[in-house]
Design an enzyme around this catalytic site. Structure first.
Site, PDB file in Angstrom:
ATOM      1  N   ASP A 161     -22.785   3.291  -5.505  1.00 46.39           N
ATOM      2  CA  ASP A 161     -24.037   2.805  -4.901  1.00 46.39           C
ATOM      3  C   ASP A 161     -25.232   3.609  -5.425  1.00 46.39           C
ATOM      4  O   ASP A 161     -26.296   3.062  -5.684  1.00 46.39           O
ATOM      5  CB  ASP A 161     -23.923   2.900  -3.379  1.00 46.39           C
ATOM      6  CG  ASP A 161     -22.618   2.289  -2.903  1.00 46.39           C
ATOM      7  OD1 ASP A 161     -22.407   1.110  -3.182  1.00 46.39           O
ATOM      8  OD2 ASP A 161     -21.801   3.005  -2.295  1.00 46.39           O
ATOM      9  N   HIS A 189     -20.257   3.035   2.879  1.00 45.19           N
ATOM     10  CA  HIS A 189     -20.142   2.266   1.636  1.00 45.19           C
ATOM     11  C   HIS A 189     -19.918   0.811   2.032  1.00 45.19           C
ATOM     12  O   HIS A 189     -18.798   0.312   2.107  1.00 45.19           O
ATOM     13  CB  HIS A 189     -18.982   2.765   0.767  1.00 45.19           C
ATOM     14  CG  HIS A 189     -18.700   1.814  -0.364  1.00 45.19           C
ATOM     15  ND1 HIS A 189     -19.585   1.611  -1.398  1.00 45.19           N
ATOM     16  CD2 HIS A 189     -17.672   0.962  -0.592  1.00 45.19           C
ATOM     17  CE1 HIS A 189     -19.104   0.684  -2.208  1.00 45.19           C
ATOM     18  NE2 HIS A 189     -17.946   0.270  -1.735  1.00 45.19           N
TER      19      HIS A 189
HETATM   20  P1  NAI Z   1      -6.417  -3.782  -7.064  1.00 45.57           P
HETATM   21  O1  NAI Z   1      -5.901  -4.736  -6.052  1.00 45.57           O
HETATM   22  O2  NAI Z   1      -6.606  -4.246  -8.478  1.00 45.57           O
HETATM   23  O3  NAI Z   1      -5.454  -2.521  -7.138  1.00 45.57           O
HETATM   24  C1  NAI Z   1      -5.042  -1.843  -6.012  1.00 45.57           C
HETATM   25  C2  NAI Z   1      -3.702  -1.232  -6.330  1.00 45.57           C
HETATM   26  O4  NAI Z   1      -3.359  -0.377  -5.254  1.00 45.57           O
HETATM   27  C3  NAI Z   1      -2.583  -2.248  -6.477  1.00 45.57           C
HETATM   28  O5  NAI Z   1      -1.910  -2.042  -7.707  1.00 45.57           O
HETATM   29  C4  NAI Z   1      -1.694  -1.975  -5.265  1.00 45.57           C
HETATM   30  O6  NAI Z   1      -0.330  -2.207  -5.566  1.00 45.57           O
HETATM   31  C5  NAI Z   1      -1.978  -0.507  -5.019  1.00 45.57           C
HETATM   32  N1  NAI Z   1      -1.734  -0.033  -3.654  1.00 45.57           N
HETATM   33  C6  NAI Z   1      -1.957  -0.673  -2.486  1.00 45.57           C
HETATM   34  N2  NAI Z   1      -1.559   0.080  -1.456  1.00 45.57           N
HETATM   35  C7  NAI Z   1      -1.088   1.225  -1.977  1.00 45.57           C
HETATM   36  C8  NAI Z   1      -0.522   2.393  -1.413  1.00 45.57           C
HETATM   37  N3  NAI Z   1      -0.345   2.496  -0.094  1.00 45.57           N
HETATM   38  N4  NAI Z   1      -0.141   3.392  -2.232  1.00 45.57           N
HETATM   39  C9  NAI Z   1      -0.275   3.262  -3.570  1.00 45.57           C
HETATM   40  N5  NAI Z   1      -0.792   2.177  -4.162  1.00 45.57           N
HETATM   41  C10 NAI Z   1      -1.206   1.171  -3.374  1.00 45.57           C
HETATM   42  O7  NAI Z   1      -7.754  -3.195  -6.458  1.00 45.57           O
HETATM   43  P2  NAI Z   1      -8.918  -2.391  -7.187  1.00 45.57           P
HETATM   44  O8  NAI Z   1      -9.895  -3.361  -7.736  1.00 45.57           O
HETATM   45  O9  NAI Z   1      -8.334  -1.386  -8.110  1.00 45.57           O
HETATM   46  O10 NAI Z   1      -9.632  -1.691  -5.944  1.00 45.57           O
HETATM   47  C11 NAI Z   1      -8.971  -0.701  -5.201  1.00 45.57           C
HETATM   48  C12 NAI Z   1      -9.760  -0.386  -3.938  1.00 45.57           C
HETATM   49  O11 NAI Z   1     -11.022   0.156  -4.270  1.00 45.57           O
HETATM   50  C13 NAI Z   1     -10.052  -1.585  -3.042  1.00 45.57           C
HETATM   51  O12 NAI Z   1      -9.852  -1.192  -1.697  1.00 45.57           O
HETATM   52  C14 NAI Z   1     -11.516  -1.853  -3.272  1.00 45.57           C
HETATM   53  O13 NAI Z   1     -12.125  -2.478  -2.162  1.00 45.57           O
HETATM   54  C15 NAI Z   1     -12.018  -0.442  -3.458  1.00 45.57           C
HETATM   55  N6  NAI Z   1     -13.318  -0.316  -4.121  1.00 45.57           N
HETATM   56  C16 NAI Z   1     -14.154   0.685  -3.671  1.00 45.57           C
HETATM   57  C17 NAI Z   1     -15.365   0.899  -4.262  1.00 45.57           C
HETATM   58  C18 NAI Z   1     -16.270   1.987  -3.760  1.00 45.57           C
HETATM   59  O14 NAI Z   1     -17.385   2.096  -4.272  1.00 45.57           O
HETATM   60  N7  NAI Z   1     -15.878   2.833  -2.810  1.00 45.57           N
HETATM   61  C19 NAI Z   1     -15.831   0.054  -5.380  1.00 45.57           C
HETATM   62  C20 NAI Z   1     -14.877  -0.921  -5.814  1.00 45.57           C
HETATM   63  C21 NAI Z   1     -13.656  -1.097  -5.182  1.00 45.57           C
END
Ligand code: NAI
Length: 328
Positions: A161, A189
């Site tokens: 952000d 966030h």
């Molecule tokens: P994604 O769905 O592509 O990947 C998430 C991965 O985490 C998947 O491979 C899944 O199998 C794994 N996963 C789920 N639960 C797990 C656990 N308990 N232990 C280990 N692995 C686990 O999602 P992406 O795009 O990589 O985003 C990940 C997170 O980041 C989401 O919650 C998203 O909302 C968040 N996010 C946060 C941002 C921020 O600025 N704080 C910005 C963009 C995304």
């Protein structure tokens, strides 16, 4: 050359993981003299673990001199063992029709378990950075499970952000991005966050004077930064990943670099209108690698800032209430 540090990453086979791991292994996060061992954690699911193997094969194929080893696991006990940094990226995504309370609770289960395990098995100097959403409240839950590690070891990422806000101000003013400074993110966030533009400077002058368009700052800039994640999804069909990974590189890099002033979400001390015990974005100065002090001298007394802080604080308090039974 230093001895390697252990960096645990959850969600390592996900979108952000794919954009993140190569940056860590190349030295972007911890510097060119710091070797790393990557401890990659995924869910116990054949497809996820297979995908993780593929990512590890690509990491091998980069022949990164700083990458001294990899652990691939679906077990937190193994993955967080002796970790100096735990980057909690994996989270339960919001499903169709899912209420926010259900999302909070679903993730609460994950971050409860991870907080307990990290506290038990991670390194003495363990630091935790949370990206998985809802990031602030997930951090609060993980920290609440720790008996050994103090709450300041747990931070949530609001750096994406901050970077978004910096880029928007530079675009509007038609200046080089590096001339925009002192723009920090306050609160959650989420779209309720407050990019406090009154503190920002452009070429050393107040950004409000350079831009000279208060209506734009209040009514366009703040919502554009707050809703940028949704705009990326609308355009790309997928949520921001490369920019999120880049922001995590910045978050950890700046938290390891004494003197840096940057936005992270930390446990509130009750200042600036934030309830004590919520994790809120605010400017900090890194004191020693991995440690920080909250900066105390920002003036947020104008009516607009007060309203924005009250709204984002109310959202954080509301989230805390929804997971109250999971805390402590
Ligand atoms: P994604 O769905 O592509 O990947 C998430 C991965 O985490 C998947 O491979 C899944 O199998 C794994 N996963 C789920 N639960 C797990 C656990 N308990 N232990 C280990 N692995 C686990 O999602 P992406 O795009 O990589 O985003 C990940 C997170 O980041 C989401 O919650 C998203 O909302 C968040 N996010 C946060 C941002 C921020 O600025 N704080 C910005 C963009 C995304």
């Amino acid at each position: 050359m230093n001895s390697p540090i252990r960096v645990a990453v959850t969600g390592a086979a996900g979108q952000i993981g794919y954009a993140l791991l190569f940056r860590i292994a190349s030295g972007a996060m911890f510097g060119p003299d710091q070797p790393v061992i990557l401890q990659l954690i995924e869910i116990p699911n054949e497809k996820a673990m297979k995908a993780l193997e593929g990512v590890a094969m690509e990491l091998d194929d980069c022949a990164f001199p700083l990458l001294k080893g990899m652990v691939l696991t679906d077990s937190g006990e193994v993955g967080f063992k002796d970790a100096n940094w735990s980057l909690l990226v994996g989270a339960k995504p919001r499903g169709p029709g899912m209420e926010r309370a259900d999302l909070l609770k679903g993730n609460g289960v994950i971050f409860t378990a991870q907080g307990e395990i990290i506290d038990r098995v991670a390194a003495e100097d363990a630091r935790v950075a949370v990206v998985g959403n809802p990031a602030n409240t997930n951090t609060m839950i993980a920290a609440s499970k720790a008996k050994r590690l103090t709450p300041d070891r747990f931070t949530a990422m609001v750096r994406l952000d901050q970077n978004r806000a910096q880029a928007q101000l530079a675009k509007k003013a038609g200046v080089d991005l590096t001339t925009v400074e002192d723009i920090y993110i306050w609160g959650n966030h989420s779209p309720s966050m407050y990019p406090a533009f009154r503190h920002a400077t452009i070429g050393g002058k107040p950004a409000v004077d350079v831009i000279n368009d208060n209506a734009w700052l209040e009514n366009e800039f703040c919502p554009v930064v707050g809703k940028r994640g949704a705009a990326i999804i609308a355009a790309r069909g997928l949520s921001s990943a490369a920019s999120a990974a880049n922001a995590l590189v910045d978050h950890v890099h700046d938290l390891m670099t004494p003197g840096k002033v940057h936005s992270i979400a930390v446990k509130s001390e009750g200042a600036y209108g934030f309830d004590p015990n919520v994790w809120a974005g605010m400017p900090v100065r890194t004191t020693t690698p991995g440690s920080y002090e909250i900066l105390k001298d920002y003036d947020l007394s104008d009516a607009f800032s007060q309203e924005k802080i009250a709204a984002t604080n109310a959202e954080l308090v509301g989230e805390r209430e929804m997971v109250a039974e999971m805390l402590g």
